[in-house]
Scaffold this motif. Sequence first.
Motif, PDB file in Angstrom:
ATOM      1  N   PRO A 178       0.842  -1.194   0.000  1.00 22.30           N
ATOM      2  CA  PRO A 178       0.000   0.000   0.000  1.00 22.30           C
ATOM      3  C   PRO A 178       0.879   1.247   0.000  1.00 22.30           C
ATOM      4  CG  PRO A 178       0.107  -0.914   2.203  1.00 22.30           C
ATOM      5  CD  PRO A 178       0.864  -1.871   1.315  1.00 22.30           C
ATOM      6  N   LEU A 179       0.336   2.324  -0.519  1.00 19.95           N
ATOM      7  CA  LEU A 179       1.062   3.593  -0.525  1.00 19.95           C
ATOM      8  C   LEU A 179       0.431   4.553   0.476  1.00 19.95           C
ATOM      9  CD1 LEU A 179       1.593   4.133  -4.350  1.00 19.95           C
ATOM     10  CD2 LEU A 179       3.347   3.598  -2.647  1.00 19.95           C
ATOM     11  N   PRO A 180       1.261   5.300   1.200  1.00 21.53           N
ATOM     12  CA  PRO A 180       0.711   6.284   2.134  1.00 21.53           C
ATOM     13  C   PRO A 180      -0.032   7.385   1.385  1.00 21.53           C
ATOM     14  CG  PRO A 180       3.074   5.943   2.474  1.00 21.53           C
ATOM     15  CD  PRO A 180       2.718   5.317   1.175  1.00 21.53           C
ATOM     16  N   THR A 181      -0.942   8.016   2.093  1.00 22.78           N
ATOM     17  CA  THR A 181      -1.619   9.171   1.524  1.00 22.78           C
ATOM     18  C   THR A 181      -0.636  10.318   1.385  1.00 22.78           C
ATOM     19  OG1 THR A 181      -3.661   8.489   2.598  1.00 22.78           O
ATOM     20  CG2 THR A 181      -3.554  10.775   1.813  1.00 22.78           C
ATOM     21  N   VAL A 213       0.079   1.242   7.120  1.00 22.71           N
ATOM     22  CA  VAL A 213       0.728   1.561   5.849  1.00 22.71           C
ATOM     23  C   VAL A 213       2.167   1.987   6.117  1.00 22.71           C
ATOM     24  CG1 VAL A 213       0.709   3.017   3.811  1.00 22.71           C
ATOM     25  CG2 VAL A 213      -1.456   2.253   4.815  1.00 22.71           C
ATOM     26  N   PRO A 214       3.160   1.211   5.646  1.00 25.40           N
ATOM     27  CA  PRO A 214       4.553   1.592   5.920  1.00 25.40           C
ATOM     28  C   PRO A 214       4.911   2.884   5.192  1.00 25.40           C
ATOM     29  CG  PRO A 214       4.468  -0.238   4.363  1.00 25.40           C
ATOM     30  CD  PRO A 214       3.056  -0.030   4.857  1.00 25.40           C
ATOM     31  N   LEU A 330      -2.211   7.328  -5.693  1.00 26.32           N
ATOM     32  CA  LEU A 330      -2.523   5.899  -5.826  1.00 26.32           C
ATOM     33  C   LEU A 330      -2.422   5.204  -4.474  1.00 26.32           C
ATOM     34  CD1 LEU A 330      -0.516   5.337  -9.090  1.00 26.32           C
ATOM     35  CD2 LEU A 330      -3.003   5.349  -8.888  1.00 26.32           C
ATOM     36  N   ALA A 331      -3.279   4.228  -4.261  1.00 26.88           N
ATOM     37  CA  ALA A 331      -3.322   3.525  -2.980  1.00 26.88           C
ATOM     38  C   ALA A 331      -2.462   2.272  -2.961  1.00 26.88           C
ATOM     39  CB  ALA A 331      -4.768   3.158  -2.636  1.00 26.88           C
ATOM     40  N   THR A 332      -2.171   1.712  -4.140  1.00 30.69           N
ATOM     41  CA  THR A 332      -1.461   0.431  -4.210  1.00 30.69           C
ATOM     42  C   THR A 332      -0.447   0.462  -5.342  1.00 30.69           C
ATOM     43  OG1 THR A 332      -3.458  -0.721  -3.436  1.00 30.69           O
ATOM     44  CG2 THR A 332      -1.738  -2.072  -4.445  1.00 30.69           C
ATOM     45  N   VAL A 333       0.685  -0.196  -5.113  1.00 31.73           N
ATOM     46  CA  VAL A 333       1.687  -0.352  -6.165  1.00 31.73           C
ATOM     47  C   VAL A 333       2.121  -1.805  -6.205  1.00 31.73           C
ATOM     48  CG1 VAL A 333       3.594   0.259  -4.615  1.00 31.73           C
ATOM     49  CG2 VAL A 333       3.883   0.521  -7.091  1.00 31.73           C
TER      50      VAL A 333
END
Length: 377
Positions: A178-181, A213-214, A330-333
Amino acid sequence: MKLRWTRHLAPRTVDDLRHLVAAAAETDGVGPLSDDAALRLTTQPLTAAQHLIVTVPSPAAPADVPASAASQDGEAAASRNDAGTARDHDAGTDAGTIAGYAHLAAPDDHDWQAEVVVHPAHRRQGVGGHLLAALTTAADQAGADLHVWAHGDTPAAATLADRYGFARQRVLWQMRRPLPTPGSPDERGTAHPDNPVGHPPGPRPGHFSGPDVPPLPDVTPPPGVAIRTFVPGQDEDAWVVVNSAAFATHPEQGRWTVEDLRLREAEPWFDPAGFFLAEAAGQLVGFHWTKVEAGIGEVYVVGVAPTAAGRGLGRVLTLIGLHHLRDRGLATVMLYVDDTNRPAVRLYETLGFSRYRCDISYLRRPRVQPESGSDRP
């Protein structure tokens, strides 16, 4: 049920094959073709590859239509060998419904790669077996190793592979994180004069990341390395040279040409603003090409020239791309990596990625030696 080899697809056949691929993806929850194979579903003739298509009679088609008749979209009829398999390098499918498809890439005479997909409505009817039988027969006649990719590690694929003499050879992991906001308290990017993707330190008001979320580590290029973005029409040749050197031992990536690169530049998802190049002393030494499709970011390709290895540039480039994708909201990579590439797997795990699913490459060695004048696809 008819088989046809061809290098050229008519527009209607392209549409039918893309619908087949979409139907399989919706049913299986995973795309049945690699990015490269999917990009070849066009009307452009193939050179080092072939299409193999299985058709079955259409329910509405007249029963007395001869097998040699041309299809309604103007594709010429194929000649037939003794086994009844249609072969034609300038035509597409016979009249009928496309039930299955295989993409065969033969970059050299003895190392072939294929991908197979069967329409969900025509499974358990021998279509996959027909495709594999044709592929293995052609590979045997050419004396070629045949690699077949199965997207998703399914028992059905393993059973079919075993039936036709394939053994599991490679495992390609898809990893995700997951990607941080953007602007969350944990995200404090560091600007750098040589880093155009640096952003001001400190949180941006109104955005927060979840506790699980790391965060993304700060990123600063090594001394003497400048980061810029790809310029279409200028950087293709230099990029291909570095890509070939970085992936010299990779069975697919290292073979990319300028044509392969330009094919992707023409795709709707291509964005040079997410294609980062690292330069030292005016020479390209590394890159990170990101991709965004269907709302998910991707670490599409990261490469470092062997002459620049050992400086941590791969990690820096990966992080630059991740910051870019994060800043796009984006929320996910995701990314793909061979399970045997332990240094890369460890790097991605330290950056918060975990295993999501895997694709399997099955290998079959030729059973007979090639004969003079053998009928090859």
